[in-house]
Write an enzyme that holds these catalytic residues in place. Structure first.
Site, PDB file in Angstrom:
ATOM      1  N   SER A   1     114.738  50.912   4.367  1.00 62.48           N
ATOM      2  CA  SER A   1     114.393  51.570   6.042  1.00 62.48           C
ATOM      3  C   SER A   1     112.868  51.068   6.164  1.00 62.48           C
ATOM      4  CB  SER A   1     114.091  52.968   5.105  1.00 62.48           C
ATOM      5  OG  SER A   1     114.061  53.681   6.015  1.00 62.48           O
TER       6      SER A   1
ATOM      7  N   GLU B   1     124.634  57.263   9.530  1.00 59.61           N
ATOM      8  CA  GLU B   1     123.205  57.189   9.768  1.00 59.61           C
ATOM      9  C   GLU B   1     122.795  57.062  11.310  1.00 59.61           C
ATOM     10  OE1 GLU B   1     120.708  54.241   7.732  1.00 59.61           O
ATOM     11  OE2 GLU B   1     122.804  53.544   6.838  1.00 59.61           O
TER      12      GLU B   1
END
Length: 318
Positions: free
Chosen positions: A149, A244
């Site tokens: 991330s 995502e």
């Protein structure tokens, strides 16, 4: 939805419920992301030892495996949207990184986070950790950056900083669902808004009004590495889940890096959520992802065999 394993379906539902609930909690807590868990007890397997290093502005944990050949180092940069400090779950990832690199030392950086410490704090701390590794006698060509991330984006941002300073880059980068564009303007932020179990159906400040850039232009490559020049970057493994909101962050940076001549392995895991690799050995999809990390690291380090099964020896106890 993709044809997921039973465990993946269960974990995906748990992630959805957990994150929707935490959004309410964070509003009640005025977006309090808590304290670092670096001092929180954690029992590593008996064949590992760890040490916490105080760097002044930040701390980091050095994890070593007993009797390992001490040549390779993984610099782990954790996720959390540049808002959340180090969590115990990243110790499990540190062990997995060490295994994937066949006993490499892992340096996990508890870098400073926003809003108290906006850009350039995270990049400054990551740079200082990398220089510490080099000053300890490790060669740049024996270092691999690993991040998820925001940490995956930070690994690339650090490489942009290294290029600017004329410092040697590492041997490779493992980026799991990297956040590479803090303008949050790429297509998947809309396309996957309704299906992302982590960030979907919310205009969370973590994504859409993140304080990390501060007064700086968010398109600064040291904040949003997508907007930088990737020429000369080391080989990269980029993994991302198809559902995502940050999917385009991985896809776009993979395309741009390839166009710059970088060797990139871009792997899309169908039906997977943001940083599903945190599930470690709990589901087939995350186990497959870590096996891919091992294969990539074998190519970088020249160790092992690509056909060797991933053992998943790193087991934590409560």
């Amino acid at each position: 939805m993709a044809d997921l394993s039973v465990r993946a379906k269960i974990i995906s539902d748990i992630v959805l419920i957990h994150n929707r609930t935490r959004r309410v909690e964070k509003k009640l807590l005025n977006e309090d992301y808590g304290e670092s868990e670096l001092d929180k007890p954690f029992k590593y397997p008996e064949f590992y030892n760890s040490e916490i290093i105080d760097m002044g502005n930040f701390r980091m944990e050095v994890l070593k495996r007993d009797n390992a050949v001490d040549e390779w180092v993984v610099l782990q940069l954790h996720g959390g949207g540049y808002l959340s400090p180090f969590r115990n779950s990243y110790r499990t990832l540190a062990g997995l990184y060490s295994e994937a690199a066949r006993g490499a030392m892992v340096v996990s950086v508890d870098y400073r986070v926003a809003p108290e410490n906006p850009y350039p704090a995270a990049v400054d701390d990551a740079l200082e950790a990398y220089l510490w590794i080099l000053q300890a006698g490790y060669l740049p060509e024996k270092v691999i950056f690993g991040g998820d991330s925001a940490g995956g984006g930070l690994a690339m941002a650090l490489c942009h900083r290294l290029k600017r300073l004329g410092i040697a880059l590492p041997a490779g980068i493992v980026a799991m669902s990297p956040w590479t564009d803090l303008t949050a303007s790429l297509p998947s932020y809309k396309d996957n808004y309704d299906i992302d179990p982590v960030f979907g159906n919310s205009r969370s400040d973590v994504i859409f009004d993140n304080p990390y850039p501060g007064e700086e232009n968010p398109k600064n490559p040291e904040i949003s590495p997508l907007y930088g020049d990737f020429e000369g970057f080391p080989p990269m493994l980029i993994q991302v889940g198809s559902e995502e909101m940050l999917y385009s962050d991985s896809e776009a940076v993979a395309v741009k890096a390839k166009e710059a001549g970088v060797k990139v392995k871009f792997s899309v895991y169908e039906g997977m959520f943001h940083v599903f690799q945190l599930s470690a050995m709990l589901m087939p999809e995350s186990k497959k992802a870590w096996f891919e990390v091992r294969r990539f690291m074998d190519e970088i380090t020249g160790q092992g065999s690509p056909d060797t099964d991933y053992t998943g020896e790193f087991i934590t106890e409560d």
